[in-house]
Motif scaffolding. Structure first.
Motif, PDB file in Angstrom:
ATOM      1  N   THR A   1      37.147  29.728  38.704  1.00 55.29           N
ATOM      2  CA  THR A   1      37.854  30.777  39.453  1.00 55.29           C
ATOM      3  C   THR A   1      38.627  30.210  40.637  1.00 55.29           C
ATOM      4  OG1 THR A   1      36.149  32.370  38.841  1.00 55.29           O
ATOM      5  CG2 THR A   1      37.534  32.941  40.726  1.00 55.29           C
ATOM      6  N   VAL A   2      38.021  29.275  41.338  1.00 56.40           N
ATOM      7  CA  VAL A   2      38.682  28.782  42.556  1.00 56.40           C
ATOM      8  C   VAL A   2      39.940  27.999  42.236  1.00 56.40           C
ATOM      9  CG1 VAL A   2      36.522  28.706  43.829  1.00 56.40           C
ATOM     10  CG2 VAL A   2      37.265  26.687  42.587  1.00 56.40           C
ATOM     11  N   ASP A   3      40.082  27.545  41.007  1.00 58.29           N
ATOM     12  CA  ASP A   3      41.269  26.772  40.641  1.00 58.29           C
ATOM     13  C   ASP A   3      42.381  27.636  40.067  1.00 58.29           C
ATOM     14  OD1 ASP A   3      40.177  24.361  41.450  1.00 58.29           O
ATOM     15  OD2 ASP A   3      39.225  24.018  39.503  1.00 58.29           O
ATOM     16  N   LEU A   4      42.098  28.907  39.876  1.00 59.06           N
ATOM     17  CA  LEU A   4      43.092  29.773  39.241  1.00 59.06           C
ATOM     18  C   LEU A   4      43.776  30.663  40.283  1.00 59.06           C
ATOM     19  CD1 LEU A   4      41.047  30.915  36.120  1.00 59.06           C
ATOM     20  CD2 LEU A   4      42.826  29.153  36.215  1.00 59.06           C
ATOM     21  N   ALA A   5      45.072  30.592  40.321  1.00 55.36           N
ATOM     22  CA  ALA A   5      45.860  31.472  41.194  1.00 55.36           C
ATOM     23  C   ALA A   5      46.552  32.497  40.318  1.00 55.36           C
ATOM     24  CB  ALA A   5      46.873  30.665  41.989  1.00 55.36           C
ATOM     25  N   ALA A   6      46.256  33.755  40.551  1.00 59.65           N
ATOM     26  CA  ALA A   6      46.857  34.821  39.739  1.00 59.65           C
ATOM     27  C   ALA A   6      47.783  35.657  40.607  1.00 59.65           C
ATOM     28  CB  ALA A   6      45.753  35.693  39.140  1.00 59.65           C
ATOM     29  N   VAL A   7      48.996  35.833  40.147  1.00 61.09           N
ATOM     30  CA  VAL A   7      49.985  36.605  40.889  1.00 61.09           C
ATOM     31  C   VAL A   7      50.528  37.702  39.982  1.00 61.09           C
ATOM     32  CG1 VAL A   7      52.190  36.536  42.090  1.00 61.09           C
ATOM     33  CG2 VAL A   7      50.618  34.609  42.283  1.00 61.09           C
ATOM     34  N   ALA A   8      50.424  38.922  40.458  1.00 57.24           N
ATOM     35  CA  ALA A   8      50.942  40.048  39.680  1.00 57.24           C
ATOM     36  C   ALA A   8      52.421  40.227  39.972  1.00 57.24           C
ATOM     37  CB  ALA A   8      50.178  41.319  40.032  1.00 57.24           C
ATOM     38  N   GLY A   9      53.189  40.353  38.929  1.00 56.91           N
ATOM     39  CA  GLY A   9      54.610  40.616  39.103  1.00 56.91           C
ATOM     40  C   GLY A   9      54.844  42.083  39.391  1.00 56.91           C
TER      41      GLY A   9
END
Lengths: 373, 157
Positions: free
Chosen positions: A233-241
């Motif tokens: 989880t700490v390595d994943l960056a999720a950005v909502a468009g």
């Protein structure tokens, strides 16, 4: 009885709800019996998802099917007295000599699989030996196995049909065998043995060390499934468009980037939770449909994510939801991609994404983002 | 009283609830196995025909199987859960948090809490299912509530 306390009662109920939120799908909907194994956790449902940035709507009934397994099972029966086994073939056999294959896409058949569970351990006096060839194996790849079963009892025994399980401790996955290899083994008399060699296809399991077992218990052989570890989880960056609306659907695309230094394995979402603006989390997982796809891109239920690389997933909810008058618009969603709970994709939804799930939720596969321009 | 039980139908009707219950007791990875072991054992004993409430009977079987699970195979896990429970207070954030909090209760207390709060079973049905007296259920429920009040805090932080 303890004094009445509505707040405590509510919080205990919430606690119980949260404690069972990741309850697995029942392994059986019919009565269990010995050696019976679980059915697939989730069959792909008919899904329609809208491609990002396009107004077209695509429908597909069954998004994935298992590729035919090229295997030629060999079945031989050995007869023996109580101490010496003498092999005697009872049917023409062909030894599988194809090497393991890691070149196939590692994800195409994942939807047909899921964690599964075995039932009651056999009391049959059968010795089981399993051999795996052509290591390393890889997620979605193929390999060769040989199973040898010997009757060490005093009477005849009928082994159950061969079911090979990759046991990872927390999750178990069934391998695909050629249909011929799934036929019932012959009745074995005292001291008799049979062996079966077959080519198997792995589901897209997270890489790691597994025990390959008959029926999911008993003696097995270690199999290493090669590949990078599950994404953390700490390595994943999720950005909502920015949200979009098309064909009666509210569409939110989420770009997920591996910020870590090494490649990682991003499994398909197994469970979805959400958080409301007041910080409360859903007490139970949000049901969702899966298997949708992007029209122009390559959807995958799971994929390997190289450092710095991104992938996308699309959340789709119906625009019209007549039964919902005061829906809760989520401020955050968590896509659970592994059983450990440390490989979640945490998505902060911006103010433009008014996502509520009162009338359902659909998730696409992991798709490659379209190149710029 | 001997009755005819449509075991297959009963199983289909209750298995999902049983698995959710087992998830609370032993976690999601062994819930199916615990349910299957419990149900299979009741079928093997051929005891369902003498049971008035199959649903309650299977909940008790799952409770007992989960207790065996804790006792025999996973003592280490239980120890760790108890150790973790001492430091787990406040609002649970994940299912594992919630189960760690519940792991501070005995299996019977967990069963009482679950059947009372989640399924709204009255005291006498819980008592019948677990084969103890109504008074025992009340005491277990009070102790469980006290424990959960402590680990959950006042909820106003």
């Amino acid at each position: 009885m303890a004094e009445h306390d509505d707040d405590l009662d509510r919080r205990i109920t919430d606690l119980l709800g949260l404690a069972q939120h990741d309850a697995p799908v029942p392994a059986e909907t019919a009565l269990p019996r010995r050696h019976r194994t679980g059915r697939w956790m989730a069959a792909a449902a008919a899904v329609a998802l809208v491609g990002v940035g396009v107004a077209a709507l695509a429908l597909r009934d069954d998004p994935e099917t298992v590729a035919p397994v090229e295997s030629v099972p060999e079945t031989t029966v050995a007869t023996s007295d109580s101490s010496t086994v003498t092999q005697s073939s009872v049917s023409p056999s062909t030894v599988v000599d194809e090497p393991s294959d890691c070149s196939a896409p590692a994800v195409d058949n994942y939807d047909m699989f899921g964690s599964m569970h075995t039932l009651v351990e056999s009391t049959q006096p059968l010795d089981v030996k399993i051999e795996a060839f052509d290591a390393p194996w890889c997620p979605g790849g193929t390999g060769n196995v040989r199973v040898t079963i010997t009757n060490r009892g005093v009477g005849q025994e009928q082994p159950d049909p061969i079911v090979l399980i990759l046991n990872g401790g927390f999750s178990k996955y069934q391998l695909v065998l050629d249909p011929e290899a799934q036929a019932s083994p012959p009745v074995l008399g005292r001291g008799e043995s049979m062996s079966m060699t077959a080519r198997v296809t792995l589901p897209a399991v997270p890489p790691g060390s597994y025990s390959l077992q008959l029926y999911g218990f008993g003696p097995g052989t270690e199999v290493n499934v090669s590949g990078p570890p599950a994404c953390n989880t700490v390595d994943l960056a999720a950005v909502a468009g920015a949200g979009a609306r098309a064909s009666g659907q509210e569409i939110t695309s989420v770009t997920v980037t591996n910020r870590g230094d090494t490649a990682c394995f991003l499994g398909r979402p197994l469970s979805v939770m959400a958080t409301a603006p007041d910080g409360t989390m859903t007490a139970s997982p949000i049901p969702f449909e899966e298997g949708g796809f992007f029209i122009l891109d390559d959807p995958r239920p799971s994929r390997v994510l190289e450092p710095g690389k991104s992938t996308m997933v699309v959340l789709t909810t119906p625009t019209n939801c007549p039964g919902s008058t005061t829906p809760t618009y989520w401020s955050q969603m968590q896509l659970w991609t592994g059983p450990q709970g440390n490989s979640n994709v945490v998505v902060d939804l911006g103010p433009d994404n008014r996502v509520h799930t009162d009338c359902g939720l659909a998730l696409s596969g992991w798709a490659a983002p379209r190149p710029p321009g | 009283m001997m009755v005819t039980v449509d075991v297959e139908a009963e199983y289909r009707a209750h298995v999902a609830d049983l698995v959710r219950y087992a998830t609370v007791l032993v976690g999601p990875h062994d819930a199916n196995d615990v349910v299957n072991d419990a149900v299979t054992a009741t079928i093997a004993r051929n005891s369902l025909a003498t049971v008035d409430d199959v649903r309650a009977y299977w909940f008790r079987a799952v409770t007992n199987t989960a207790a065996d699970w804790h006792r025999s195979r996973f003592r280490r896990v239980a120890r760790e859960a108890r150790a973790a429970d001492r430091s787990t207070t406040g609002e649970p954030r994940t299912p594992d948090d919630a189960r760690r909090m519940l792991a501070g209760l005995s299996i019977q207390q967990q069963a009482v809490v679950y059947l009372t709060y989640w399924h709204d079973w009255p005291i006498d049905r819980v008592a019948a299912a677990l084969q103890v007296s109504d008074g025992t259920i009340r005491k277990q429920l009070a102790r469980a509530r006290q424990h959960l009040r402590e680990v959950l805090g006042d909820g106003r932080a």
